[in-house]
Design an enzyme around this catalytic site. Structure first.
Site, PDB file in Angstrom:
ATOM      1  N   ASP A  34      -4.517 -19.427  19.357  1.00 58.69           N
ATOM      2  CA  ASP A  34      -5.950 -19.746  19.394  1.00 58.69           C
ATOM      3  C   ASP A  34      -6.797 -18.605  18.842  1.00 58.69           C
ATOM      4  O   ASP A  34      -7.976 -18.465  19.179  1.00 58.69           O
ATOM      5  CB  ASP A  34      -6.381 -20.076  20.822  1.00 58.69           C
ATOM      6  CG  ASP A  34      -6.131 -18.911  21.789  1.00 58.69           C
ATOM      7  OD1 ASP A  34      -5.465 -17.934  21.373  1.00 58.69           O
ATOM      8  OD2 ASP A  34      -6.593 -18.985  22.937  1.00 58.69           O
ATOM      9  N   HIS A 241       0.206  -3.542  -7.014  1.00 54.77           N
ATOM     10  CA  HIS A 241      -0.425  -4.166  -5.847  1.00 54.77           C
ATOM     11  C   HIS A 241       0.270  -3.769  -4.541  1.00 54.77           C
ATOM     12  O   HIS A 241       0.281  -4.538  -3.581  1.00 54.77           O
ATOM     13  CB  HIS A 241      -0.428  -5.696  -6.006  1.00 54.77           C
ATOM     14  CG  HIS A 241      -1.363  -6.167  -7.073  1.00 54.77           C
ATOM     15  ND1 HIS A 241      -1.291  -7.433  -7.621  1.00 54.77           N
ATOM     16  CD2 HIS A 241      -2.400  -5.543  -7.699  1.00 54.77           C
ATOM     17  CE1 HIS A 241      -2.240  -7.570  -8.533  1.00 54.77           C
ATOM     18  NE2 HIS A 241      -2.924  -6.431  -8.593  1.00 54.77           N
ATOM     19  N   ASP A 258      -6.743   2.583  -3.927  1.00 54.59           N
ATOM     20  CA  ASP A 258      -7.585   1.535  -4.512  1.00 54.59           C
ATOM     21  C   ASP A 258      -8.214   0.801  -3.335  1.00 54.59           C
ATOM     22  O   ASP A 258      -7.533   0.060  -2.623  1.00 54.59           O
ATOM     23  CB  ASP A 258      -6.723   0.605  -5.363  1.00 54.59           C
ATOM     24  CG  ASP A 258      -7.534  -0.427  -6.139  1.00 54.59           C
ATOM     25  OD1 ASP A 258      -8.675  -0.713  -5.733  1.00 54.59           O
ATOM     26  OD2 ASP A 258      -7.019  -0.958  -7.143  1.00 54.59           O
ATOM     27  N   ASP A 269     -15.200  -1.727  -5.658  1.00 51.02           N
ATOM     28  CA  ASP A 269     -13.796  -1.617  -6.057  1.00 51.02           C
ATOM     29  C   ASP A 269     -13.615  -0.257  -6.745  1.00 51.02           C
ATOM     30  O   ASP A 269     -14.024  -0.079  -7.892  1.00 51.02           O
ATOM     31  CB  ASP A 269     -13.449  -2.765  -7.001  1.00 51.02           C
ATOM     32  CG  ASP A 269     -11.967  -2.866  -7.302  1.00 51.02           C
ATOM     33  OD1 ASP A 269     -11.190  -2.046  -6.776  1.00 51.02           O
ATOM     34  OD2 ASP A 269     -11.587  -3.778  -8.066  1.00 51.02           O
ATOM     35  N   HIS A 348      -1.900  -3.501 -17.490  1.00 45.96           N
ATOM     36  CA  HIS A 348      -2.988  -4.369 -17.015  1.00 45.96           C
ATOM     37  C   HIS A 348      -4.242  -4.144 -17.853  1.00 45.96           C
ATOM     38  O   HIS A 348      -4.318  -3.223 -18.680  1.00 45.96           O
ATOM     39  CB  HIS A 348      -3.268  -4.124 -15.534  1.00 45.96           C
ATOM     40  CG  HIS A 348      -3.679  -2.733 -15.177  1.00 45.96           C
ATOM     41  ND1 HIS A 348      -4.951  -2.237 -15.405  1.00 45.96           N
ATOM     42  CD2 HIS A 348      -2.987  -1.716 -14.587  1.00 45.96           C
ATOM     43  CE1 HIS A 348      -5.029  -0.994 -14.963  1.00 45.96           C
ATOM     44  NE2 HIS A 348      -3.846  -0.644 -14.475  1.00 45.96           N
ATOM     45  N   HIS A 352     -12.573  -5.970 -14.838  1.00 45.86           N
ATOM     46  CA  HIS A 352     -12.831  -7.362 -14.500  1.00 45.86           C
ATOM     47  C   HIS A 352     -14.257  -7.457 -13.978  1.00 45.86           C
ATOM     48  O   HIS A 352     -14.875  -6.449 -13.605  1.00 45.86           O
ATOM     49  CB  HIS A 352     -11.831  -7.864 -13.438  1.00 45.86           C
ATOM     50  CG  HIS A 352     -11.729  -6.993 -12.219  1.00 45.86           C
ATOM     51  ND1 HIS A 352     -12.664  -7.003 -11.200  1.00 45.86           N
ATOM     52  CD2 HIS A 352     -10.823  -6.052 -11.858  1.00 45.86           C
ATOM     53  CE1 HIS A 352     -12.324  -6.131 -10.267  1.00 45.86           C
ATOM     54  NE2 HIS A 352     -11.211  -5.529 -10.640  1.00 45.86           N
ATOM     55  N   HIS A 359     -12.621  -9.886  -7.833  1.00 44.18           N
ATOM     56  CA  HIS A 359     -12.422 -10.419  -9.181  1.00 44.18           C
ATOM     57  C   HIS A 359     -13.404 -11.578  -9.296  1.00 44.18           C
ATOM     58  O   HIS A 359     -13.089 -12.720  -8.948  1.00 44.18           O
ATOM     59  CB  HIS A 359     -10.971 -10.864  -9.386  1.00 44.18           C
ATOM     60  CG  HIS A 359     -10.023  -9.705  -9.479  1.00 44.18           C
ATOM     61  ND1 HIS A 359      -9.393  -9.352 -10.642  1.00 44.18           N
ATOM     62  CD2 HIS A 359      -9.623  -8.799  -8.560  1.00 44.18           C
ATOM     63  CE1 HIS A 359      -8.632  -8.288 -10.441  1.00 44.18           C
ATOM     64  NE2 HIS A 359      -8.754  -7.933  -9.169  1.00 44.18           N
ATOM     65  N   GLU A 386     -11.130   0.520 -15.265  1.00 46.86           N
ATOM     66  CA  GLU A 386      -9.999   1.034 -14.504  1.00 46.86           C
ATOM     67  C   GLU A 386      -8.740   1.253 -15.334  1.00 46.86           C
ATOM     68  O   GLU A 386      -7.718   0.608 -15.126  1.00 46.86           O
ATOM     69  CB  GLU A 386      -9.675   0.095 -13.339  1.00 46.86           C
ATOM     70  CG  GLU A 386      -9.521  -1.383 -13.715  1.00 46.86           C
ATOM     71  CD  GLU A 386      -9.104  -2.229 -12.533  1.00 46.86           C
ATOM     72  OE1 GLU A 386      -8.128  -1.876 -11.847  1.00 46.86           O
ATOM     73  OE2 GLU A 386      -9.761  -3.255 -12.297  1.00 46.86           O
ATOM     74  N   TYR A 390       1.422   4.504 -15.450  1.00 40.89           N
ATOM     75  CA  TYR A 390       2.421   4.358 -14.386  1.00 40.89           C
ATOM     76  C   TYR A 390       3.784   4.624 -15.001  1.00 40.89           C
ATOM     77  O   TYR A 390       4.267   3.846 -15.832  1.00 40.89           O
ATOM     78  CB  TYR A 390       2.360   2.942 -13.796  1.00 40.89           C
ATOM     79  CG  TYR A 390       0.939   2.499 -13.526  1.00 40.89           C
ATOM     80  CD1 TYR A 390       0.303   2.805 -12.328  1.00 40.89           C
ATOM     81  CD2 TYR A 390       0.219   1.799 -14.505  1.00 40.89           C
ATOM     82  CE1 TYR A 390      -1.011   2.415 -12.101  1.00 40.89           C
ATOM     83  CE2 TYR A 390      -1.093   1.419 -14.289  1.00 40.89           C
ATOM     84  CZ  TYR A 390      -1.700   1.728 -13.082  1.00 40.89           C
ATOM     85  OH  TYR A 390      -3.010   1.358 -12.861  1.00 40.89           O
ATOM     86  N   ARG A 407      -4.491   5.805 -11.513  1.00 38.57           N
ATOM     87  CA  ARG A 407      -5.534   4.878 -11.921  1.00 38.57           C
ATOM     88  C   ARG A 407      -6.875   5.467 -11.501  1.00 38.57           C
ATOM     89  O   ARG A 407      -6.984   6.063 -10.426  1.00 38.57           O
ATOM     90  CB  ARG A 407      -5.341   3.485 -11.304  1.00 38.57           C
ATOM     91  CG  ARG A 407      -6.360   2.468 -11.765  1.00 38.57           C
ATOM     92  CD  ARG A 407      -5.917   1.023 -11.477  1.00 38.57           C
ATOM     93  NE  ARG A 407      -5.763   0.718 -10.061  1.00 38.57           N
ATOM     94  CZ  ARG A 407      -4.586   0.538  -9.459  1.00 38.57           C
ATOM     95  NH1 ARG A 407      -3.460   0.657 -10.149  1.00 38.57           N
ATOM     96  NH2 ARG A 407      -4.526   0.253  -8.173  1.00 38.57           N
ATOM     97  N   GLU A 409     -10.861   4.167 -11.263  1.00 42.49           N
ATOM     98  CA  GLU A 409     -11.645   2.922 -11.356  1.00 42.49           C
ATOM     99  C   GLU A 409     -13.044   3.123 -10.800  1.00 42.49           C
ATOM    100  O   GLU A 409     -13.226   3.677  -9.720  1.00 42.49           O
ATOM    101  CB  GLU A 409     -10.941   1.807 -10.577  1.00 42.49           C
ATOM    102  CG  GLU A 409     -11.679   0.486 -10.579  1.00 42.49           C
ATOM    103  CD  GLU A 409     -10.929  -0.586  -9.798  1.00 42.49           C
ATOM    104  OE1 GLU A 409     -11.192  -1.778 -10.025  1.00 42.49           O
ATOM    105  OE2 GLU A 409     -10.073  -0.223  -8.946  1.00 42.49           O
TER     106      GLU A 409
END
Length: 438
Positions: A34, A241, A258, A269, A348, A352, A359, A386, A390, A407, A409
């Site tokens: 619940d 990710h 990130d 972001d 990548h 975005h 996104h 960003e 890697y 990275r 960003e």
């Protein structure tokens, strides 16, 4: 609530005369037993209404002839017993007055009113990809039962999201102010995580850094993280990710974070990468400054009239040349770009759209043209920038770069003279990061 009323008026102006638009908010979702997940409204519903309660539907009726436009909310009724357990609810009367609707009714009366509103309407606008067919069939069947009186159902069903998505792509002053504050809060959280790592050093667990982020978000009024934070140390930083956030850091690791908060329905972001021991190694510094240069090249390509994809192309050009310079790739720059060899280490895009969703909605290409080119940037568009690199262990790759994931960003809004940086408060240069962590 003027911004929301203005948006409803702009949408109504795009609809066919006498047509009806319907959009509901997200349902509550059970987590287990619940217990429910923290509630989060549907973005487009909130964009048009400013109303954040579940079990709500917004109906807009476009003007026709002497009939004026209408904005109608259907929501939960006041219910004292429910409010004792679950908190305040507006109810139709208070919601109509507080949020500037022309009228408001209980959600249980939706079907009854929709039959009336759809009678002789020119078209129904609704989110076609989100279900709701059975409900719409009930409304249409109800209208058709009135056919002997000369009443007809809408002959056309149109998809609503393309209209709203294009509106949401351009941020107004109200949205820009919220996004700037979300960026400031999120930048402070990244700085806090760096300071924590600087004072605790190697051995810190990724989730300890995550806790610092979440504390800073909530401490400044943000309602949620905008997405599950990525706190990736060492080899985990090469997993785009990754979000288990449970590895214990080791001396010499880079930590890639990130993370961004959600404030009043709008996301930030930010990604920053820093050495857990407070000092970049020579190899880490080489690749870090390469990514930083790639981001600057992307920034230089952001201004009205430039293509959305120009920022990515500019970043790739810098990254590819660096990969050649540092021996990660071999050949000529033209070969690396033409054959996309750089995707071994940068797989990548460079950004975005961002807004109510991380996104965010909006087309990236001009779909009206047969060749579907990248669309041109315009003032008010908000986007992330960003670039990254890697380096997984692989034959022919210099070992000193293995398991380095970086990275960087930031979030920007395109302005007439270039762009506005929303996230500049998060330390980014090698000198800034090392000084903060010291």
């Amino acid at each position: 609530m003027k911004p929301y009323a203005d948006r409803r008026a702009r949408l109504l102006a795009q609809m066919e005369a006498g047509s009806v638009a319907v959009i509901g908010t997200a349902p509550e979702a059970t987590r287990n037993a619940d217990t429910e997940y923290p509630y989060r409204h549907d973005s487009s519903f909130y964009y048009l209404s400013g109303f954040s309660e579940p079990e709500s539907v917004l109906v807009l009726v476009a003007p026709r002839g002497d009939a004026a436009a209408q904005s109608i909310l259907f929501c939960r009724e006041k219910h004292l017993q429910s409010e004792i357990w679950d908190g305040y609810r507006y109810g139709p009367d208070a919601a109509r007055e507080a949020f500037g609707f022309d009228s408001a009714f209980p959600i249980d009366a939706l079907d009854e009113h929709m039959v009336r509103l759809l009678s002789n309407a020119g078209a129904l606008y609704a989110p076609l990809a989100r279900g709701g067919e059975q409900q719409q069939r009930r409304w249409f069947d109800g209208v058709r039962r009135l056919a002997r009186s000369g009443t007809s159902a809408p002959p056309v069903l149109r998809d609503l999201p393309p209209l709203v998505d294009e509106m949401r792509l351009f941020k107004d002053q109200h949205e820009s102010a919220i996004m700037l504050r979300a960026g400031e809060i999120s930048a402070g959280a990244h700085a806090r995580a760096m300071r924590f790592a600087g004072s605790h050093g190697a051995g810190t667990v990724e989730y300890e850094l995550e806790a610092e982020l979440l504390h800073e978000f909530r401490r400044h009024g943000a309602q949620f993280p905008a997405y599950t934070p990525i706190v990736a140390s060492g080899p985990n930083a090469c997993v785009l990710h990754y979000n288990a956030n449970n590895r214990r850091t080791r001396d010499g690791d880079l930590v890639l974070i990130d993370a961004g908060c959600e404030l009043d329905g709008y996301a930030a972001d930010i990604t920053r990468t820093f050495p857990v021991n407070g000092r970049f190694s020579p190899a880490q510094r080489e690749l870090y400054e390469l990514v930083l240069a790639a981001q600057q090249a992307a920034f230089d390509a952001i201004k009205p009239g430039r293509k959305y994809h120009d920022a990515h192309d500019a970043a790739v050009q810098v990254l590819a040349q660096g990969m050649l310079d540092f021996g990660l790739l071999h050949g000529t720059l033209d070969e690396v770009l033409a054959e996309k060899k750089y995707t071994q280490f940068y797989m990548h895009g460079t950004g975005h759209w961002i807004g109510m969703d991380v996104h965010d909605v909006g087309l990236y290409r001009d779909v009206a043209r047969e060749d579907k080119p990248s669309r041109l940037l315009q003032a008010g568009m908000a986007m992330t920038v960003e670039p990254g690199i890697y380096v997984r262990p692989a034959e022919g790759v210099p070992e000193k770069y293995w398991n380095i994931g970086i990275r960087i960003e930031d979030d920007v809004i395109v302005r007439d003279n270039g762009f506005q940086l929303l996230t500049g408060g998060a330390p980014k240069t090698v000198a800034e990061i090392e000084a903060l962590m010291k």
